[in-house]
Scaffold this active site. Structure first.
Site, short mmCIF file in Angstrom:
data_model
loop_
_atom_site.label_atom_id
_atom_site.label_comp_id
_atom_site.label_asym_id
_atom_site.label_seq_id
_atom_site.Cartn_x
_atom_site.Cartn_y
_atom_site.Cartn_z
N THR A 1 0.99 -1.40 0.06
CA THR A 1 0.10 -0.12 0.07
C THR A 1 0.97 1.39 0.20
O THR A 1 2.05 1.31 0.49
CB THR A 1 -0.96 -0.12 1.14
OG1 THR A 1 -1.41 1.23 1.42
CG2 THR A 1 -0.25 -0.20 2.45
N TYR B 1 -1.32 0.04 10.00
CA TYR B 1 -1.71 -0.48 8.93
C TYR B 1 -0.53 -0.46 7.79
O TYR B 1 -0.06 -1.49 7.41
CB TYR B 1 -2.72 0.21 7.93
CG TYR B 1 -3.01 -0.31 6.55
CD1 TYR B 1 -3.32 -1.65 6.40
CD2 TYR B 1 -3.16 0.64 5.71
CE1 TYR B 1 -3.55 -2.00 5.19
CE2 TYR B 1 -3.37 0.13 4.39
CZ TYR B 1 -3.67 -1.08 4.08
OH TYR B 1 -3.63 -1.59 2.80
N1 UFG Z 1 -13.09 11.19 2.50
C1 UFG Z 1 -13.86 11.93 2.71
N2 UFG Z 1 -15.24 11.34 2.95
C2 UFG Z 1 -15.50 10.08 3.28
C3 UFG Z 1 -14.41 9.24 2.73
C4 UFG Z 1 -13.18 9.69 2.56
O1 UFG Z 1 -13.90 13.16 2.83
O2 UFG Z 1 -16.50 9.66 3.65
C5 UFG Z 1 -11.84 11.62 1.98
C6 UFG Z 1 -10.63 11.16 2.68
O3 UFG Z 1 -10.53 12.19 3.92
C7 UFG Z 1 -9.61 11.08 1.85
C8 UFG Z 1 -10.00 10.88 0.35
O4 UFG Z 1 -11.40 11.01 0.71
O5 UFG Z 1 -8.89 12.56 1.65
C9 UFG Z 1 -9.92 9.36 0.22
O6 UFG Z 1 -10.30 8.67 1.37
P1 UFG Z 1 -10.35 7.05 1.34
O7 UFG Z 1 -10.88 6.36 2.75
O8 UFG Z 1 -11.44 6.54 -0.03
O9 UFG Z 1 -9.12 6.65 1.02
P2 UFG Z 1 -7.55 6.76 1.64
O10 UFG Z 1 -6.93 7.76 0.83
O11 UFG Z 1 -7.61 7.15 3.12
O12 UFG Z 1 -6.77 5.36 1.66
C10 UFG Z 1 -6.26 4.77 0.79
C11 UFG Z 1 -6.30 3.27 0.70
C12 UFG Z 1 -5.66 2.74 1.96
C13 UFG Z 1 -4.23 3.18 1.98
C14 UFG Z 1 -4.39 4.78 2.06
C15 UFG Z 1 -2.70 5.36 2.05
O13 UFG Z 1 -7.75 2.69 0.71
O14 UFG Z 1 -5.78 1.49 2.06
O15 UFG Z 1 -4.90 5.20 1.06
O16 UFG Z 1 -3.00 6.76 2.81
F1 UFG Z 1 -3.70 2.83 3.17
#
Ligand code: UFG
Length: 324
Positions: free
Chosen positions: A116, A140
């Site tokens: 990841t 993670y």
């Molecule tokens: N977000 C929102 N509202 C929500 C969900 C997400 O504003 O309800 C935002 C988050 O704050 C973030 C973006 O959308 O800025 C993307 O969020 P996700 O949860 O979809 O994905 P992440 O970037 O947090 O996570 C991904 C992978 C993980 C990995 C991570 C690395 O899913 O497995 O990137 O930082 F670890």
């Protein structure tokens, strides 16, 4: 090849099984169904059990005699890994070790591991390549980085060939609409946007609009799940000629903001996304975008879905008519 897919009932693993079957491989799936879905396993026999269970693995390996292993089985919610790290070290690290112990009894059996972008921690450059410093900031990321390091040692000591793929933001779904992203509870942005549009949840929360990004919301590199799976096919071929413990970053190389995602969803569905802005979510870097040139040069990999609306269109087709 006979390929064992660990975590094959999950989001990325199930798409992998379909692609492997389409390419003539024989597939078997191991999954404990803690987050995966039996209904997503349609391209190979499902063995329900845990990769942390050595006796169970022995039975599956003796029965199926895999010639390669693809390891997707993991817990993957960053926030949960902060509040309950034990789940992550046990499932992602300890259980992976148990799996590798069984794999290394098969001489030269290639293993592909789902890593990841979270292994890099806080980004220090606009694009993240393989040389970027690796200081994960949550359990993670640390659990995944530790597994990558085990794979390095297993190559050096036991000549167990492996490839780690650091996914950026996996997105989209099988264009045929039969499988897709289905986490319960769902924490990821794109599924939440569509759930909000479909009235399956209340107005979604956008975590922060005061980031130092062009529109104030976080920027992510959304890469289609089938593009990720294609990299695994190329990786299996590559490991036949160039053995080692290799690692590649997989992303589009383009950043899209959270607002871009909302806008694309509104264009695709014709419906405004019910949402409200709220505080930043702890641990969210402002921008995460991959430099995947090493995967392009070494594996010949390119992301065929480069446009956000195309990726999201496949996700929409799935979410509108979800089967599980
Ligand atoms: N977000 C929102 N509202 C929500 C969900 C997400 O504003 O309800 C935002 C988050 O704050 C973030 C973006 O959308 O800025 C993307 O969020 P996700 O949860 O979809 O994905 P992440 O970037 O947090 O996570 C991904 C992978 C993980 C990995 C991570 C690395 O899913 O497995 O990137 O930082 F670890």
């Amino acid at each position: 090849m006979r390929l064992l897919v660990c975590g094959g009932a999950g989001y990325i693993g199930s798409h992998m099984c379909k692609l492997l079957a389409e390419h003539g491989h024989e597939v078997a799936v191991v999954d404990n169904l803690s987050t995966g879905h039996a209904a997503a396993v349609r391209w190979g026999e499902l063995h329900v059990g845990d990769i942390g269970d050595a006796a169970f693995l022995d039975r599956v390996f003796d029965d199926f005699r895999p010639e390669g292993v693809l390891h997707f089985a993991a817990k993957s919610i960053v926030g949960e890994s902060v509040t309950d790290p034990a789940i992550y070290y046990l499932n992602n690290f300890s259980s992976s070790l148990n799996l590798f112990e069984r794999v290394r009894r098969i001489p030269e059996c290639p293993l592909i591991f789902s890593s990841t972008a979270a292994i890099f921690g806080v980004p220090r450059s606009d694009l993240i390549n393989e040389a970027h410093p690796k200081y994960p900031i949550n359990a993670y990321g640390r659990s995944k980085l530790a597994v990558e390091q085990v794979l390095q040692d297993y190559w050096t000591a036991y000549a167990m060939p492996s490839m780690s793929f650091r996914y950026f933001n996996a997105a989209g779904a099988d264009p045929a609409g039969n499988i897709g992203e289905a986490h319960h509870p769902e924490t990821h942005l794109i599924p939440r946007v569509f759930d909000s549009i479909l009235g399956r949840s209340c107005a979604m929360k956008i975590f922060g609009d005061d980031y130092e990004t062009p529109d104030g919301t976080c920027v992510r590199d959304f890469v289609h799940v089938n593009d990720l799976c294609n990299a695994h096919l190329l990786g299996l071929e590559f490991l036949k000629v160039r053995r080692g413990a290799l690692a590649f970053n997989l992303g589009n190389g383009t950043g899209f903001s959270v607002r871009d995602v909302l806008k694309a969803a509104e264009e695709i569905t014709g419906v405004a996304v019910p949402h409200e802005f709220t505080d930043r979510r702890p641990g969210d870097p402002s921008r995460l975008v991959a430099d995947s040139s090493l995967a392009r040069e070494s594996l010949g990999w390119t992301a065929r879905y480069s446009e956000l609306p195309d990726i999201m269109q496949t996700a929409w087709a799935w979410h509108r008519d979800r089967k599980f």
